[in-house]
Scaffold this motif. Structure first.
Motif, PDB file in Angstrom:
ATOM      1  N   ARG A   1      49.938  42.614  40.970  1.00  0.00           N
ATOM      2  CA  ARG A   1      51.267  43.132  40.685  1.00  0.00           C
ATOM      3  C   ARG A   1      51.336  44.575  41.159  1.00  0.00           C
ATOM      4  NH1 ARG A   1      52.620  38.692  40.482  1.00  0.00           N
ATOM      5  NH2 ARG A   1      53.294  37.476  38.684  1.00  0.00           N
TER       6      ARG A   1
ATOM      7  N   PHE B   1      48.392  48.946  43.022  1.00  0.00           N
ATOM      8  CA  PHE B   1      48.422  47.587  42.501  1.00  0.00           C
ATOM      9  C   PHE B   1      47.507  47.370  41.305  1.00  0.00           C
ATOM     10  CE2 PHE B   1      50.120  47.271  46.676  1.00  0.00           C
ATOM     11  CZ  PHE B   1      51.111  46.315  46.556  1.00  0.00           C
ATOM     12  N   THR B   2      47.950  46.439  40.436  1.00  0.00           N
ATOM     13  CA  THR B   2      47.101  45.925  39.368  1.00  0.00           C
ATOM     14  C   THR B   2      46.555  44.572  39.825  1.00  0.00           C
ATOM     15  OG1 THR B   2      48.288  47.040  37.591  1.00  0.00           O
ATOM     16  CG2 THR B   2      47.133  45.009  37.003  1.00  0.00           C
ATOM     17  N   TYR B   3      45.255  44.338  39.605  1.00  0.00           N
ATOM     18  CA  TYR B   3      44.649  43.042  39.881  1.00  0.00           C
ATOM     19  C   TYR B   3      44.612  42.261  38.582  1.00  0.00           C
ATOM     20  CZ  TYR B   3      43.389  45.343  44.150  1.00  0.00           C
ATOM     21  OH  TYR B   3      43.466  46.028  45.334  1.00  0.00           O
ATOM     22  N   LEU B   4      45.361  41.181  38.531  1.00  0.00           N
ATOM     23  CA  LEU B   4      45.349  40.322  37.343  1.00  0.00           C
ATOM     24  C   LEU B   4      44.092  39.460  37.379  1.00  0.00           C
ATOM     25  CD1 LEU B   4      49.151  39.712  37.334  1.00  0.00           C
ATOM     26  CD2 LEU B   4      47.824  40.913  35.603  1.00  0.00           C
ATOM     27  N   PRO B   5      43.786  38.737  36.264  1.00  0.00           N
ATOM     28  CA  PRO B   5      42.464  38.098  36.188  1.00  0.00           C
ATOM     29  C   PRO B   5      42.073  37.249  37.398  1.00  0.00           C
ATOM     30  CG  PRO B   5      43.458  38.094  34.033  1.00  0.00           C
ATOM     31  CD  PRO B   5      44.494  38.658  34.976  1.00  0.00           C
TER      32      PRO B   5
ATOM     33  N   PHE C   1      41.443  39.591  40.295  1.00  0.00           N
ATOM     34  CA  PHE C   1      40.245  40.391  40.060  1.00  0.00           C
ATOM     35  C   PHE C   1      38.980  39.596  40.345  1.00  0.00           C
ATOM     36  CE2 PHE C   1      36.831  42.072  37.404  1.00  0.00           C
ATOM     37  CZ  PHE C   1      36.764  43.352  37.936  1.00  0.00           C
TER      38      PHE C   1
ATOM     39  N   LEU D   1      38.348  39.720  44.045  1.00  0.00           N
ATOM     40  CA  LEU D   1      37.823  41.047  44.378  1.00  0.00           C
ATOM     41  C   LEU D   1      36.341  41.155  44.011  1.00  0.00           C
ATOM     42  CD1 LEU D   1      39.518  43.362  45.532  1.00  0.00           C
ATOM     43  CD2 LEU D   1      39.780  44.250  43.221  1.00  0.00           C
TER      44      LEU D   1
ATOM     45  N   ARG E   1      27.603  43.241  48.390  1.00  0.00           N
ATOM     46  CA  ARG E   1      26.369  43.760  47.768  1.00  0.00           C
ATOM     47  C   ARG E   1      25.144  43.012  48.261  1.00  0.00           C
ATOM     48  NH1 ARG E   1      29.691  44.610  42.801  1.00  0.00           N
ATOM     49  NH2 ARG E   1      29.753  46.887  42.687  1.00  0.00           N
TER      50      ARG E   1
ATOM     51  N   GLN F   1      33.971  51.516  45.615  1.00  0.00           N
ATOM     52  CA  GLN F   1      34.608  52.529  44.783  1.00  0.00           C
ATOM     53  C   GLN F   1      36.071  52.666  45.163  1.00  0.00           C
ATOM     54  OE1 GLN F   1      35.342  55.877  45.989  1.00  0.00           O
ATOM     55  NE2 GLN F   1      35.090  57.176  44.199  1.00  0.00           N
TER      56      GLN F   1
ATOM     57  N   GLU G   1      46.049  53.472  46.702  1.00  0.00           N
ATOM     58  CA  GLU G   1      44.824  53.404  45.896  1.00  0.00           C
ATOM     59  C   GLU G   1      44.200  52.057  46.226  1.00  0.00           C
ATOM     60  OE1 GLU G   1      45.322  54.104  41.703  1.00  0.00           O
ATOM     61  OE2 GLU G   1      43.418  53.146  41.206  1.00  0.00           O
TER      62      GLU G   1
ATOM     63  N   GLN H   1      40.102  38.744  29.058  1.00  0.00           N
ATOM     64  CA  GLN H   1      40.078  38.496  30.499  1.00  0.00           C
ATOM     65  C   GLN H   1      39.903  39.800  31.241  1.00  0.00           C
ATOM     66  OE1 GLN H   1      40.262  35.444  31.690  1.00  0.00           O
ATOM     67  NE2 GLN H   1      40.396  34.744  29.563  1.00  0.00           N
ATOM     68  N   GLU H   2      38.991  39.825  32.203  1.00  0.00           N
ATOM     69  CA  GLU H   2      38.839  41.045  32.985  1.00  0.00           C
ATOM     70  C   GLU H   2      39.916  41.160  34.054  1.00  0.00           C
ATOM     71  OE1 GLU H   2      34.926  41.805  34.461  1.00  0.00           O
ATOM     72  OE2 GLU H   2      35.446  43.859  35.046  1.00  0.00           O
ATOM     73  N   MET H   3      40.364  42.369  34.283  1.00  0.00           N
ATOM     74  CA  MET H   3      41.367  42.674  35.301  1.00  0.00           C
ATOM     75  C   MET H   3      41.102  44.106  35.771  1.00  0.00           C
ATOM     76  SD  MET H   3      44.487  44.102  32.963  1.00  0.00           S
ATOM     77  CE  MET H   3      45.694  43.576  34.049  1.00  0.00           C
ATOM     78  N   LEU H   4      41.991  44.649  36.578  1.00  0.00           N
ATOM     79  CA  LEU H   4      41.791  46.020  37.048  1.00  0.00           C
ATOM     80  C   LEU H   4      43.138  46.686  37.268  1.00  0.00           C
ATOM     81  CD1 LEU H   4      39.757  48.191  38.030  1.00  0.00           C
ATOM     82  CD2 LEU H   4      39.954  47.195  40.304  1.00  0.00           C
ATOM     83  N   MET H   5      43.341  47.787  36.559  1.00  0.00           N
ATOM     84  CA  MET H   5      44.592  48.532  36.706  1.00  0.00           C
ATOM     85  C   MET H   5      44.338  49.821  37.479  1.00  0.00           C
ATOM     86  SD  MET H   5      46.368  47.881  32.968  1.00  0.00           S
ATOM     87  CE  MET H   5      44.871  47.747  31.978  1.00  0.00           C
ATOM     88  N   PRO H   6      45.393  50.391  38.078  1.00  0.00           N
ATOM     89  CA  PRO H   6      45.176  51.568  38.926  1.00  0.00           C
ATOM     90  C   PRO H   6      44.993  52.855  38.135  1.00  0.00           C
ATOM     91  CG  PRO H   6      47.381  50.593  39.263  1.00  0.00           C
ATOM     92  CD  PRO H   6      46.783  49.921  38.094  1.00  0.00           C
TER      93      PRO H   6
ATOM     94  N   LEU I   1      46.227  55.736  39.525  1.00  0.00           N
ATOM     95  CA  LEU I   1      47.497  56.442  39.795  1.00  0.00           C
ATOM     96  C   LEU I   1      48.609  55.804  38.971  1.00  0.00           C
ATOM     97  CD1 LEU I   1      47.542  56.918  43.686  1.00  0.00           C
ATOM     98  CD2 LEU I   1      47.440  58.730  41.958  1.00  0.00           C
TER      99      LEU I   1
ATOM    100  N   LEU J   1      53.337  45.940  31.962  1.00  0.00           N
ATOM    101  CA  LEU J   1      52.987  44.671  32.612  1.00  0.00           C
ATOM    102  C   LEU J   1      53.316  43.490  31.686  1.00  0.00           C
ATOM    103  CD1 LEU J   1      51.282  43.471  35.136  1.00  0.00           C
ATOM    104  CD2 LEU J   1      49.463  43.258  33.456  1.00  0.00           C
TER     105      LEU J   1
END
Lengths: 552, 552
Positions: free
Chosen positions: A33, A40-44, A47, A50, A58, A136, A154, B67-72, B74, B117
């Protein structure tokens, strides 16, 4: 995982500003989103993709002998001043002041940080070579963020840095990284090309390759030879020797095609005047010009410079009688005659003959390749293709180690400035590139190794107790075998479930429908028409077998 | 991994500004390096610890159903303005402008992002409860960054957020998270206390717990009962009923102890005057006062307010004849008589009797607990301890969901504002807390689950071919069994190797020394005196057995 917990509602339509298919599907499937332009936010589900891409990276980089570490995003401005990039980077570099008014940059890359670290920590040639990497979050204030994750402000990046006691060691490690990159992109299921590239603003000597995912929405152009496999990005792509095209038909005096003209473009090259001549329908390649002249800075001449050098305004420059160095593109040199400016307002010269009317002393390859050009390696035919840059490797030489005085002692007591390589992969951009390449009209089709889940179990009728029980049993059995499974445990209509499953793009699907009364379920592969009806236990065995991680 | 590749040189001494033992050892062992005040690089060994702590957190939170996710990082300023925290957060919030002059904050926390969100994505009570978490880099411009990773300006944090259709669901999940936190900190090898806490500026209703690692260098103070196990942080810790201490000896008129005085502290509470009376040797607990008064804002009265309310300057306020509400701490109420200000310059009143000379109508618990206070639960004795806050869980109620109008439809068609919980763990701070607790005078002693490697193999004499071969064989055998091994393959003196090994603090050590001529090596556990001499193969079997991941 149960879908009621893992996923957010899908969208029927993507917002109008989502201009590419991959971006639309990433949004519609609830993988990502947007919070702000390029952020952007990565939803489950997203993510998980990613994370899987990161895991592949790695594995391959550890195997290559690089060490993972983590550097900060907040970087003191002094570091960027030391390398001279604080000004050069311009407004792409996000700057801020802390409460004590000290200036910081939000790292778009980490050459400065790692080199100042190496200066501190490494003092002997015996400690070389070393190679570090990190995965990172980077920040770049793009002027026009676009295509979702493709060009964000970002974004997640892998950046690696290696230090060596000389070019032989750097060259060897560079090849190892080149191979690691190929394995990474292959495992991520991408169709890509490794191409020769220019080191550009990052400032390298000695070598650079880009990895380009073929895609019409890409911002990069590469030239590829269909015969020998030569591939380079447009900045770098050489043009094979031209064949003399013979005499042209000059009977229609009025409407000459652009290819009949000789364009004369004036440059300021480290303060000196230079003219570049290309055919009227071609574009000057400034990288090639810069290298030919051996200068640091090259810019288009300003109006007053043009007047001073040619005696007239811009638009009327021509090679005849011009007393500044002329760089003549080989294609111009091959023309029997052409039309050129006369260095006089509103006057053009016809019948200008290269070699007779101006010197061909500095003839060379000074233009961008075009479709149909000769391959510089095999004389085959070059084709231009659009693509997305997902990785870049550079031999940086001593640009940064010199700037930071990062010196080591050699065995003989002499001081040595190590040479350096740097290596980047846009992790979130890679995810977007996969989405661009791997989809059909209904949704995403994730490659096995980076799919959010391997298997998607869908009971057709939520009200049917046997279907729900069988789906649950399949979920338990496969999870117990270590397979990553998503179970659609929602109380939704079949159409909704199948549409969502198509959007998600999980490679294997087990559909639990009417056949369950005879103990059978259907196993399908996303993106193919094939569907096998199998007994439940056999389906478990087959899917567990099919989703074994492939040997590397 | 081979030490020549994984580790940077250790330091004999830490820089003078490294004031705690844990921070000194993290620096000396080459786990971390400072880039700027409160901004750190994690070198390969340190990064491995960070990764292992993150893995433990992930396992337990996935198990809890988050649930794991990732927010920005910024975050648009508008989000912070919507919650009202853009001003409140003050200069700890790092602010910046993008190239289009739009304001952003660098996220110190993500309540605003996640709530906006949820407002977008969740529309029905059937989609609740949901819980998300991320392990992500946070930014806080601390006024005085200190103790290395303990209070940084850029740091790694786990933050989780849950949304519920009411308190019963929130209460249940809160308990699940409380248990998950206990398992996380136990697995990380910490001695810690879960204590009752005040929700503070983050703004909660209904409950909050902190997890405090006991350490003398901690910035937090907790009150713990030795009898019943009651534990709370100082802001929150209640004080049991006081026993009347009887008549005091008033014979020496000159030097009265501070405990004979009645301090009168004046406050502005939401614009109204209020006085709080505590014994001369006690401190007012403003959280308790705020709650007793039911006000939003409480601040010490300014000089002109004091003059207006008492008729004299600050320092001479007293309760007798004062016409503003008096909050009398229970301990003052128990005094037979005391010395108090007279609201007149340079005059103190002696023999002031609570109840006779001023009203005890609003008697209560308004001060910080001190060592020896009565436990509010069992009347046992409270002890104050210093500690490091590594985790915090809150019931936030509808503070953010209301601010963002994040509403859902209920089964009956009514609109509901979900209640919310939030949950944080300082990942890099946890690493620092472990370093504070788990070390001896020689270096770190990592707990098994979060050690950078499980086993450290050290050949004593680098020139001894048999020792080096045996070390290599052990390294290959153990690595083949999936054990994470660091091999000291450096050409260094034994003393250097052992000192570095002590600094690194890897739990198991295999020393390959002279005994190798008889096929024996020594197995040691870091932090104990115990050392066993074993045949090589037996050492492999024992260490592989000892380093099996413990059952969870």
């Amino acid at each position: 995982m149960r879908q009621t917990r893992a996923a957010v509602p899908t969208w029927r339509e993507a917002p109008a500003e989502a201009e590419s298919a991959g971006h639309r599907f990433l949004l519609r499937s609830g993988m990502i989103r947007q919070l702000a332009a390029g952020v952007f936010t990565y939803l489950p589900l997203g993510f998980r993709v990613l994370t899987k891409i990161s895991a592949v990276i790695r594995e391959e980089l550890n195997h290559a002998g690089a060490q993972e570490m983590l550097m900060p995003a907040l970087q003191p401005a002094e570091l960027w001043q030391a390398s001279g990039r604080y000004e050069v980077y311009g407004s792409e570099l996000i700057r801020l002041k802390d409460r004590h008014n000290r200036e910081f940059a939000l790292g778009p890359t980490h050459e400065e940080v790692i080199t100042s670290l190496i200066k501190q920590e490494i003092s002997s040639y015996r400690q070389l070579p070393v190679a570090f990497y990190q995965i990172q979050t980077k920040f770049r204030d793009e002027r026009r963020p676009r295509s979702g994750l493709l060009r964000g402000r970002e974004f997640l990046m892998m950046d690696a840095y290696s230090f060596h006691d000389g070019y032989p060691s750097l060259d060897t490690f560079y090849e190892i990284m080149h191979d690691a990159y190929e394995r990474i992109f292959t495992r991520c299921g991408l169709e890509y090309r490794g191409v020769e590239a220019d080191a550009g603003a990052i400032g390298g000597q000695g070598g650079s390759h880009e990895f380009i995912v073929l895609s019409d929405i890409g911002e990069d152009t590469i030239a590829v030879c269909g015969s020998c496999g030569y591939a380079a990005n447009l900045e770098k792509a050489e043009v094979g020797l031209c064949q003399n095209r013979g005499e042209e038909d000059w009977s229609h005096e009025d409407k000459k095609p652009a290819s009949s003209f000789i364009k004369t473009i004036l440059y300021n090259a480290d303060g000196q005047a230079a003219a570049v001549l290309v055919r009227g329908d071609r574009e000057v390649n400034e990288i090639k010009v810069k290298q030919a002249l051996g200068v640091q800075e090259l810019r288009l001449a300003e109006e007053q410079e043009i007047t001073a050098w040619t005696g007239t305004a811009s638009g009327f420059s021509g090679p005849v009688g011009l007393a500044i160095p002329l760089l003549v593109d080989q294609e111009v040199a091959c023309m029997s005659e052409g039309i050129a400016g006369a260095n006089e307002e509103d006057i053009h010269l016809r019948g200008v003959r290269p070699g007779r009317d101006f010197s061909l002393e500095r003839t060379g390859d000074y233009r961008n390749a075009v479709d149909g050009d000769a391959c510089p390696c095999c004389n085959g035919v070059l084709t231009l293709q659009r693509g997305i840059e997902i990785g870049h490797i550079f031999k940086l030489g001593d640009k940064y180690t010199s700037a930071f005085n990062a010196e080591v002692l050699q065995a003989d007591g002499q001081i040595l400035t190590p040479v350096m390589g740097c290596y980047g992969i846009g992790v979130s951009r890679l995810m977007a590139a996969v989405a661009e390449q791997c989809h059909d009209e209904y949704g995403l089709i994730w490659p096995e190794e980076i799919a959010p889940f391997r298997v998607h179990i869908i009971p057709v009728t939520s009200k049917d107790a046997l279907q729900m029980q069988t789906a649950e049993k399949l979920y338990q059995d496969l999870s117990g075998l270590g397979v990553e499974v998503l179970l659609d445990d929602r109380d939704e209509r079949p159409g909704v479930k199948f549409n969502d499953a198509d959007l998600f793009g999980i490679p294997w699907r087990i559909v639990v429908g009417k056949g369950v009364t005879e103990g059978r379920v259907e196993v399908r592969r996303r993106g193919t028409e094939q569907a096998d009806s199998l007994p439940v236990d056999e389906a478990v065995r087959l899917v567990a077998f099919l989703t074994e991680p492939t040997a590397k």
